[in-house]
Design an enzyme around this catalytic site. Structure first.
Site, mmCIF file in Angstrom:
data_model
loop_
_atom_site.group_PDB
_atom_site.id
_atom_site.type_symbol
_atom_site.label_atom_id
_atom_site.label_comp_id
_atom_site.label_asym_id
_atom_site.label_seq_id
_atom_site.Cartn_x
_atom_site.Cartn_y
_atom_site.Cartn_z
ATOM 1 N N CYS A 178 -18.651 -5.687 -19.830
ATOM 2 C CA CYS A 178 -19.823 -4.904 -19.402
ATOM 3 C C CYS A 178 -20.036 -3.659 -20.266
ATOM 4 C CB CYS A 178 -19.706 -4.518 -17.939
ATOM 5 S SG CYS A 178 -19.625 -5.949 -16.861
ATOM 6 N N HIS A 217 -24.203 1.673 -16.475
ATOM 7 C CA HIS A 217 -24.037 0.229 -16.260
ATOM 8 C C HIS A 217 -24.390 -0.094 -14.809
ATOM 9 C CE1 HIS A 217 -22.541 -3.711 -15.893
ATOM 10 N NE2 HIS A 217 -21.407 -3.385 -15.302
ATOM 11 N N ASN A 248 -25.888 -7.339 -11.726
ATOM 12 C CA ASN A 248 -25.036 -6.883 -12.822
ATOM 13 C C ASN A 248 -25.147 -7.886 -13.972
ATOM 14 O OD1 ASN A 248 -22.886 -6.344 -14.556
ATOM 15 N ND2 ASN A 248 -21.446 -5.865 -12.912
HETATM 16 O O1 UT7 Z 1 -19.313 -4.912 -14.149
HETATM 17 C C1 UT7 Z 1 -17.940 -4.688 -14.189
HETATM 18 C C2 UT7 Z 1 -17.563 -3.741 -13.183
HETATM 19 N N1 UT7 Z 1 -17.771 -4.288 -11.852
HETATM 20 C C3 UT7 Z 1 -17.885 -3.462 -10.864
HETATM 21 O O2 UT7 Z 1 -17.894 -2.283 -11.094
HETATM 22 C C4 UT7 Z 1 -17.926 -4.001 -9.463
HETATM 23 C C5 UT7 Z 1 -17.171 -3.056 -8.574
HETATM 24 N N2 UT7 Z 1 -17.002 -3.496 -7.194
HETATM 25 C C6 UT7 Z 1 -18.039 -3.578 -6.339
HETATM 26 O O3 UT7 Z 1 -19.186 -3.393 -6.662
HETATM 27 C C7 UT7 Z 1 -17.685 -3.825 -4.906
HETATM 28 O O4 UT7 Z 1 -16.295 -3.709 -4.743
HETATM 29 C C8 UT7 Z 1 -18.131 -5.209 -4.351
HETATM 30 C C9 UT7 Z 1 -19.641 -5.248 -4.232
HETATM 31 C C10 UT7 Z 1 -17.661 -6.330 -5.261
HETATM 32 C C11 UT7 Z 1 -17.562 -5.412 -2.955
HETATM 33 O O5 UT7 Z 1 -17.986 -4.339 -2.113
HETATM 34 P P1 UT7 Z 1 -16.952 -3.457 -1.284
HETATM 35 O O6 UT7 Z 1 -17.737 -2.503 -0.508
HETATM 36 O O7 UT7 Z 1 -15.928 -2.913 -2.245
HETATM 37 O O8 UT7 Z 1 -16.316 -4.529 -0.337
HETATM 38 P P2 UT7 Z 1 -14.767 -4.853 -0.092
HETATM 39 O O9 UT7 Z 1 -14.267 -5.782 -1.137
HETATM 40 O O10 UT7 Z 1 -14.011 -3.580 0.159
HETATM 41 O O11 UT7 Z 1 -14.873 -5.623 1.281
HETATM 42 C C12 UT7 Z 1 -15.323 -4.972 2.493
HETATM 43 C C13 UT7 Z 1 -15.587 -6.040 3.536
HETATM 44 C C14 UT7 Z 1 -14.458 -7.041 3.644
HETATM 45 O O12 UT7 Z 1 -14.364 -7.426 4.998
HETATM 46 P P3 UT7 Z 1 -13.202 -6.795 5.965
HETATM 47 O O13 UT7 Z 1 -11.916 -7.158 5.279
HETATM 48 O O14 UT7 Z 1 -13.462 -5.308 5.956
HETATM 49 O O15 UT7 Z 1 -13.461 -7.478 7.265
HETATM 50 C C15 UT7 Z 1 -14.926 -8.204 2.816
HETATM 51 O O16 UT7 Z 1 -14.377 -9.433 3.235
HETATM 52 O O17 UT7 Z 1 -16.749 -6.778 3.163
HETATM 53 C C16 UT7 Z 1 -16.417 -8.156 3.082
HETATM 54 N N3 UT7 Z 1 -17.200 -8.728 1.993
HETATM 55 C C17 UT7 Z 1 -18.406 -9.298 2.179
HETATM 56 N N4 UT7 Z 1 -19.114 -9.501 3.284
HETATM 57 C C18 UT7 Z 1 -20.307 -10.113 3.149
HETATM 58 C C19 UT7 Z 1 -16.905 -8.746 0.662
HETATM 59 N N5 UT7 Z 1 -17.905 -9.328 -0.018
HETATM 60 C C20 UT7 Z 1 -18.842 -9.678 0.906
HETATM 61 C C21 UT7 Z 1 -20.093 -10.308 0.828
HETATM 62 N N6 UT7 Z 1 -20.794 -10.497 1.985
HETATM 63 N N7 UT7 Z 1 -20.627 -10.711 -0.336
#
Ligand code: UT7
Length: 334
Positions: free
Chosen positions: A112, A254, A284
């Site tokens: 990225c 980004h 992204n």
């Molecule tokens: O381009 C290269 C760099 N990439 C990035 O910078 C991406 C960085 N990361 C992110 O943007 C975020 O971490 C994500 C969008 C990928 C995920 O969002 P988050 O707020 O960090 O979610 P999380 O992984 O902490 O998960 C929170 C909750 C979890 O449920 P519990 O364990 O709290 O019950 C996940 O299972 O959200 C759940 N979850 C989802 N729920 C519905 C994770 N992904 C999803 C989803 N839909 N797509």
């Protein structure tokens, strides 16, 4: 007087197929509300099967050349994580299809951050006289490496290409590339990766290897690094340029996640009203992210000539990079 690379053309292209959050497979167990509120993404574009990164790159490159007013370049750099093939590189084919056969052409992979690394390479080539005009394209077909059933990645990434032309000019001109900060930390290599097909994890047949071609990401951990690294890199480049956050008219970061971009702006003390974003419509797009955000920013009137524009990116590797430039007066071409 020293030569500098000056931004003189900008173009981009998105494959026509738009995939909304509601269009994603039901098995992902996600929702439009979750994706919009946690990432800012409403839809993304996916290339149709059979369409490759070079196809997107050619479309974007042609528009950037037209925008620059001259159809030639003596070097073509394609920043991509998703080349058409492992061998050869995508750039020579792109150059030839653009009528630039004979130009220096190579691919560059900083995921990225690819566009920022490409900008540094292109600027160096121009400044040292290796090239007078460089076409730099960030192009990605992430749909080819996404696991359609992984909700941690499938809703996040999209396909697209953005391109710029850099010509030889003076360091004081609007659009001149001056200070650039680049960095990496390989201890974070496991955080975002696609193992299959490399020399360590050779692609082989068999059920135990199923899925090894897909991108995997520890989203939560990557999020923290993204904010931290882009903040530090943005500060470094401002310091080198003798500027402060108050001088920044536009922040083009980004487009990984709108919450990352907002946290970054807050850390840098750049008002959120100065943030340029298009993540809602493209997701992204990795190496294409910054040029596409610039393109949409210019088209929407958010990015205007004379503005101090801070570009910063972060990606797998881990890698990061930033630059500050005075936005030039560019003509966009459809
Ligand atoms: O381009 C290269 C760099 N990439 C990035 O910078 C991406 C960085 N990361 C992110 O943007 C975020 O971490 C994500 C969008 C990928 C995920 O969002 P988050 O707020 O960090 O979610 P999380 O992984 O902490 O998960 C929170 C909750 C979890 O449920 P519990 O364990 O709290 O019950 C996940 O299972 O959200 C759940 N979850 C989802 N729920 C519905 C994770 N992904 C999803 C989803 N839909 N797509």
């Amino acid at each position: 007087m020293m030569r500098a690379a000056v931004l003189s053309g900008l173009g981009g292209w998105l494959p026509p197929r738009v995939v909304t959050n509601d269009d994603l497979p039901a098995e992902l167990d996600t929702s439009d509300h979750w994706i919009r509120s946690r990432t800012g993404i409403a839809c993304r574009h996916f290339a149709k099967p059979g369409s490759a990164t070079s196809d997107l790159a050619v479309e974007a490159g042609a528009r950037a050349l037209a925008s620059s007013g001259e159809p030639h370049a003596d070097a073509v750099v394609v920043a991509t994580t998703t080349p058409d093939r492992i061998c050869p590189a995508t750039a020579p084919e792109v150059a030839t299809r653009l009528g630039l056969a004979g130009a220096a052409a190579f691919d560059l992979n900083a995921v990225c951050t690819g566009f920022m690394y490409g900008l540094a390479c292109a600027a160096g080539m121009v400044a040292t006289g290796v090239a007078d005009r460089v076409l730099l394209i960030g192009a990605e077909t992430y749909s080819s490496i996404l696991d359609p059933l992984d909700r941690g990645t499938a809703p996040i990434f999209g396909d697209g290409a953005g391109a710029v032309v850099l010509r030889a000019g003076d360091p004081g001109e609007p659009g001149a590339i001056g200070h650039v900060d680049l960095g990496s930390d390989g201890s974070g290599a496991e955080l975002i990766r696609a193992d299959g097909g490399g020399s360590r994890q050779r692609l082989s047949e068999g059920p135990e290897r199923e899925g090894e071609q897909y991108l995997r990401m520890d989203g939560r951990e990557v999020f923290k690094h993204a904010v931290m690294r882009m903040t530090a890199s943005g500060r470094t480049v401002l310091e080198r340029a003798g500027r402060s956050a108050a001088d920044v008219d536009r922040l083009v970061a980004h487009q990984a996640n709108i919450r990352i971009v907002h946290q970054l702006a807050d850390e840098l003390r750049i008002g959120r009203d100065r943030v340029v974003t298009n993540i809602d419509r493209v997701g992204n797009t990795a190496a294409a992210s910054i040029p596409l955000a610039l393109l949409h920013g210019v088209a929407d009137g958010a990015v205007r000539p004379g503005q101090q524009t801070l570009l910063t990116a972060f990606g797998a590797g881990l890698t990061w990079g930033s630059t500050l430039l005075t936005w030039p007066d560019l003509v966009l071409c459809d």
